[in-house]
Scaffold this motif. Structure first.
Motif, PDB file in Angstrom:
ATOM      1  N   MET A  43      79.316  35.353  23.329  1.00 37.69           N
ATOM      2  CA  MET A  43      80.703  35.714  24.625  1.00 37.69           C
ATOM      3  C   MET A  43      81.846  35.842  23.388  1.00 37.69           C
ATOM      4  O   MET A  43      81.963  36.804  23.857  1.00 37.69           O
ATOM      5  CB  MET A  43      80.291  34.205  25.347  1.00 37.69           C
TER       6      MET A  43
ATOM      7  N   ARG B  69      81.516  39.290  21.899  1.00 35.83           N
ATOM      8  CA  ARG B  69      81.355  40.461  22.962  1.00 35.83           C
ATOM      9  C   ARG B  69      82.615  40.747  23.019  1.00 35.83           C
ATOM     10  O   ARG B  69      82.823  41.844  23.176  1.00 35.83           O
ATOM     11  CB  ARG B  69      80.357  39.874  23.974  1.00 35.83           C
ATOM     12  N   LEU B  70      83.108  39.206  23.846  1.00 30.70           N
ATOM     13  CA  LEU B  70      85.271  39.704  23.638  1.00 30.70           C
ATOM     14  C   LEU B  70      85.735  40.691  22.368  1.00 30.70           C
ATOM     15  O   LEU B  70      86.122  41.396  22.667  1.00 30.70           O
ATOM     16  CB  LEU B  70      85.345  38.083  23.674  1.00 30.70           C
TER      17      LEU B  70
ATOM     18  N   ARG C 283      84.581  42.314  20.075  1.00 31.13           N
ATOM     19  CA  ARG C 283      84.589  44.008  19.648  1.00 31.13           C
ATOM     20  C   ARG C 283      84.828  44.775  20.696  1.00 31.13           C
ATOM     21  O   ARG C 283      85.648  45.284  21.110  1.00 31.13           O
ATOM     22  CB  ARG C 283      82.756  43.509  20.095  1.00 31.13           C
TER      23      ARG C 283
ATOM     24  N   VAL D 113      82.889  42.521  30.629  1.00 28.76           N
ATOM     25  CA  VAL D 113      83.684  41.679  30.483  1.00 28.76           C
ATOM     26  C   VAL D 113      85.328  41.654  30.788  1.00 28.76           C
ATOM     27  O   VAL D 113      85.942  40.596  31.479  1.00 28.76           O
ATOM     28  CB  VAL D 113      83.268  41.327  28.433  1.00 28.76           C
TER      29      VAL D 113
ATOM     30  N   VAL E 295      92.444  33.436  26.842  1.00 25.94           N
ATOM     31  CA  VAL E 295      91.128  34.237  25.680  1.00 25.94           C
ATOM     32  C   VAL E 295      92.187  35.542  25.552  1.00 25.94           C
ATOM     33  O   VAL E 295      91.703  36.170  24.230  1.00 25.94           O
ATOM     34  CB  VAL E 295      90.032  34.813  26.808  1.00 25.94           C
TER      35      VAL E 295
ATOM     36  N   TYR F   8      92.210  36.781  21.706  1.00 24.09           N
ATOM     37  CA  TYR F   8      91.215  37.687  20.667  1.00 24.09           C
ATOM     38  C   TYR F   8      91.546  39.057  21.394  1.00 24.09           C
ATOM     39  O   TYR F   8      91.411  40.044  20.321  1.00 24.09           O
ATOM     40  CB  TYR F   8      89.798  38.488  22.264  1.00 24.09           C
ATOM     41  N   TRP F   9      93.330  39.251  22.505  1.00 31.12           N
ATOM     42  CA  TRP F   9      94.048  40.502  22.634  1.00 31.12           C
ATOM     43  C   TRP F   9      94.834  40.011  21.291  1.00 31.12           C
ATOM     44  O   TRP F   9      95.344  41.183  20.360  1.00 31.12           O
ATOM     45  CB  TRP F   9      94.260  40.892  23.574  1.00 31.12           C
TER      46      TRP F   9
ATOM     47  N   LEU G 140      85.020  31.071  28.075  1.00 30.74           N
ATOM     48  CA  LEU G 140      83.380  31.100  27.439  1.00 30.74           C
ATOM     49  C   LEU G 140      82.621  30.869  28.617  1.00 30.74           C
ATOM     50  O   LEU G 140      81.845  31.907  29.288  1.00 30.74           O
ATOM     51  CB  LEU G 140      83.648  31.372  25.890  1.00 30.74           C
TER      52      LEU G 140
ATOM     53  N   LEU H  99      83.087  33.126  32.032  1.00 31.52           N
ATOM     54  CA  LEU H  99      83.003  34.600  31.814  1.00 31.52           C
ATOM     55  C   LEU H  99      81.358  34.687  31.760  1.00 31.52           C
ATOM     56  O   LEU H  99      81.000  36.092  32.150  1.00 31.52           O
ATOM     57  CB  LEU H  99      83.657  35.314  30.569  1.00 31.52           C
ATOM     58  N   ARG H 100      81.385  33.787  30.788  1.00 32.30           N
ATOM     59  CA  ARG H 100      79.070  34.272  30.871  1.00 32.30           C
ATOM     60  C   ARG H 100      78.496  34.416  32.255  1.00 32.30           C
ATOM     61  O   ARG H 100      77.663  34.974  32.528  1.00 32.30           O
ATOM     62  CB  ARG H 100      77.967  33.035  29.894  1.00 32.30           C
TER      63      ARG H 100
ATOM     64  N   ILE I 289      79.402  37.317  33.547  1.00 36.02           N
ATOM     65  CA  ILE I 289      78.384  38.780  33.802  1.00 36.02           C
ATOM     66  C   ILE I 289      77.315  38.585  33.663  1.00 36.02           C
ATOM     67  O   ILE I 289      76.435  39.865  33.207  1.00 36.02           O
ATOM     68  CB  ILE I 289      79.217  39.096  32.554  1.00 36.02           C
TER      69      ILE I 289
ATOM     70  N   ARG J 157      71.236  36.631  26.911  1.00 39.83           N
ATOM     71  CA  ARG J 157      70.470  37.216  25.311  1.00 39.83           C
ATOM     72  C   ARG J 157      70.543  36.083  24.715  1.00 39.83           C
ATOM     73  O   ARG J 157      70.655  35.072  24.497  1.00 39.83           O
ATOM     74  CB  ARG J 157      71.839  38.075  24.784  1.00 39.83           C
TER      75      ARG J 157
END
Lengths: 529, 189
Positions: A8, A11-12, A14, B127, B142, B146-147, B174, B177-178, B181, B189
């Motif tokens: 996760m 993925r985030l 990317r 996502v 989050v 990540y941003w 996380l 989110l998982r 989605i 996966r």
């Protein structure tokens, strides 16, 4: 951390890397420079000042009033504590050292009689009362042969006067009042004090009397307070002086009554002839030598005074007593009132706490000082009203008329600041230069306020979060809030805009629309296909 | 409405910078330089936190104004970056909370083209769409991670919460989110 978490994360990571950021619109980037004319946030006091309970306009007014009241209360409390420990009737019993420490303690003094001298001057007030009371007690404790109160006063408050003459009447040692040196006066309340002493002497060129309710400006008590009230006060004062004079000499009674009833003033010789005083003495030494061998009534018993060859010990007021007595000055009480009112007003418009506290102190000191002065309520009200009008000038456009009216009210109030409501109070007026100066100060403050307000009005509009300003809404998608037929409201960019449809027809509430262009403050929109 | 009209009609978008002494002008210049380095990063962060370009611009403005007003609170000049982003994060958090009381924003319901650039960027991927299902607290962790490319320790600093809390929120985010989605991507996966 589990594998799925790791997946996760990857993925985030990317996805986030793939998202682009549109450029920041130029207006937004430019805005911070526009706000720079705003003043920066101040320090501790500023933060205290900016406390906002968030109750809106009325709430802020209430909050301001509460804070000023609290400020006044704190100042008053502090002064009350100081005042009570140093002066005040009840407190003089709690706090022993009222008079200042002895200059020459008896322990080391040569044997022989001693006379304690208490020099006084100025208005008869709480400070003088506690000073005399304390001085008499100390003289008694020291076993002095007599106590001499040196008097020079225009009068004062009735309660302080009563305290003093009770202290003199009830003393366990002979009491002497000396009106001196030359030029001194024992007016109004001073007359009562002089006559209540066991022995009374006056220096050549001094006066006694004028203990009548004649107003300072020439008007009489009846005009101000009504005939009945005036008669009552007069009768009361006459009765008091009659009983005091009776103790001195039966022949002095009628003479003493004229000082009240007719406001008569007498020289030392005239007073002596009328049996009002025991003699004329030009110095403390003459008083001491003349008093020797005289018979006085102490505690109901006849006592012969022995002051031959006595040494004199002077007890002075202590520093705080002197300062507090200084407040009795008619001019100082007036100045303090004006400063106090101005400061409180400033505090109301620009809260800083410090100014408010200063103002509160000034007001309380002013009220303390004017306690022994014939304050004229009308005069005080006019002064405060005048200041209020001067300060309101910037808020109510009157082209200077309010300022003018305020100044007139202020000056008239200043002239009529003191009346003469009783037989004991001194005559008092505020000096002209002081009225003029304070009026100018109040006017200058008013003008300063105008200038500041004008500057604030001409200043740039502060840019805060509440103003979106030149956000470009063209091309944005919004939602119809009020049906467009064709005019209505559209919610776009988190704001409600007046909008109309580009073409014919109508769009119902909830429809998605796109902004095509802006015409003034109206958005032209078309439905999203 | 009144305020906005007055503002737009007044043409006083830029204040005339009146004469000030050299020292305060030097402070102004330094502040201006420091802030201009921050703006685009701040806009990106605010944009993805709020998923609304207009509101992100507002947030950046508001943070700038607050920074200017509170400049005297900044002791060390080289901490400007973290100090400013702390302010920004606070502004965004307040706005997110206010919004959660007003109305909900869902990326799914927004048009992909022509709409908000941030929302459409998020809507491109499952996502991104799932992000709107997170609570304010989780979403902030989050986005900052990540941003904003911030390590967890820095996130704790910006949000003013313990690092342990950041870690657990990160993990919870996380997980959420998982779960969200998985149906979309068709299984684990």
């Amino acid at each position: 951390m589990s594998d799925s978490d790791f997946d996760m994360e990857e993925r985030l990571r990317r996805f986030a890397a793939s998202t682009r950021t549109p450029p920041l619109p130029a207006e937004t980037a430019a805005l911070p420079w526009a706000v720079q004319s705003e003043s920066r946030r101040p320090g501790f006091l500023g933060r205290l000042r900016s406390i906002d309970p968030g109750w809106g306009r009325a709430g802020r007014a209430v909050y301001g009033a509460v804070r000023i009241t609290a400020t006044l209360a704190v100042a008053f409390g502090i002064l009350l504590v100081v005042g009570q420990t140093r002066t005040g009737g009840t407190a003089s019993e709690i706090v022993v050292p009222v008079a200042s420490p002895r200059q020459s303690p008896l322990a080391g003094a040569p044997s022989g009689p001693e006379v304690v001298v208490l020099p006084t001057s100025g208005v008869v007030d709480d400070v003088m009362a506690s000073y005399v009371t304390g001085g008499v007690s100390q003289a008694e404790a020291d076993g002095a042969a007599a106590v001499v109160v040196q008097l020079d006063t225009l009068g004062g408050s009735e309660s302080s006067m009563t305290t003093i003459y009770k202290a003199l009447e009830n003393a366990t040692i002979p009491t002497i009042v000396w009106v001196g040196p030359s030029g001194a006066k024992a007016a109004s309340a001073g007359t009562f004090i002089t006559l209540s002493a066991g022995l009374a002497y006056m220096a050549d060129g001094t006066n006694i009397g004028a203990a009548s309710p004649v107003a300072a400006g020439g008007g009489d008590l009846a005009a101000t307070y009504g005939q009945t009230e005036a008669d009552k006060v007069l009768a009361d004062a006459e009765a008091a002086i009659r009983s005091i004079a009776q103790l001195r000499h039966p022949l002095a009674v009628d003479w003493a009554v004229t000082t009240v009833a007719n406001a008569q003033s007498y020289t030392a010789q005239e007073a002596l002839t009328a049996h009002g005083i025991n003699g004329v003495a030009d110095s403390i030494d003459q008083v001491v030598s003349q008093a020797d061998g005289q018979t006085v009534t102490v505690n109901g018993a006849q006592v012969v005074v022995h002051t031959k060859g006595a040494s004199t010990v002077t007890l002075n007021e202590d520093a705080i007593q002197s300062i507090l007595q200084g407040l009795d000055d008619p001019n100082i009480a007036f100045i303090l009132l004006v400063i106090g009112v101005l400061c409180v007003v400033v505090e109301f418009f620009h809260p800083t706490l410090v100014v408010g506290l200063l103002g509160a102190f000034a007001l309380v000191l002013s009220f303390y000082g004017s306690g022994s002065l014939p304050l004229n309520v009308l005069g005080v009200a006019l002064v405060i009203l005048g200041i209020a009008m001067i300060v309101l000038e910037p808020n109510l456009p009157s082209h200077g008329l309010l300022m003018l009216a305020g100044l007139i009210s202020f000056v008239v109030g200043g002239v009529a600041f003191y009346g003469s409501p009783g037989p004991y109070l001194p005559t008092a007026t505020v000096a002209w230069p002081i009225i003029a100066t304070m009026a100018a100060a109040a006017a200058a403050y008013g003008l300063l306020l105008v200038r500041t307000l004008l500057r604030m009005r001409n200043r740039a509009v502060p840019v805060g979060s509440g103003m979106v300003g030149t956000v470009n809404v063209i091309g944005m998608i919004g939602t119809v809030e009020k049906d467009l037929a064709p005019l209505g409201t559209v919610y776009v960019a988190r704001e409600a805009w007046t909008a109309r449809l580009a073409g014919e027809g109508s769009a119902l509430r909830g429809t998605q629309v796109k902004v095509v262009r802006k015409e003034g403050l109206v958005l032209v929109v078309e439905p999203v296909a | 409405m009144f305020v906005k009209e007055a503002y737009l009609q007044s043409d006083v978008v830029r204040a005339p910078v009146d004469a000030r002494d050299d020292r305060s002008r030097a402070i102004d210049t330094r502040f201006a330089e420091a802030l201009s380095d921050e703006l685009s990063g701040a806009y990106r962060l605010a944009g993805y936190l709020l998923a609304d370009a207009a509101e992100a611009q507002d947030a950046v403005q508001e943070a700038s104004v607050r920074a200017w007003r509170g400049l005297s609170n900044l002791r060390e000049q080289d901490k400007f970056h973290s100090w400013f982003s702390q302010i920004l994060v606070n502004v965004c958090r307040t706005r997110l909370r206010k919004r959660s009381r007003q109305r909900t924003l869902d990326v799914d319901e927004v048009d992909l083209e022509g709409g908000d650039p941030f929302r459409s960027a998020l809507a491109r991927d499952a996502v991104g769409r799932a992000l709107s299902s997170l609570s304010t607290e989780l979403r902030m962790v989050v986005v900052l991670r990540y941003w904003g490319d911030l390590p967890l320790a820095d996130i704790a600093d910006r949000l003013g919460i313990p690092i342990g809390t950041v870690k657990s929120r990160h993990h919870a985010a996380l997980q959420t989110l998982r779960r969200r989605i998985e149906p979309a991507t068709g299984g684990t996966r």
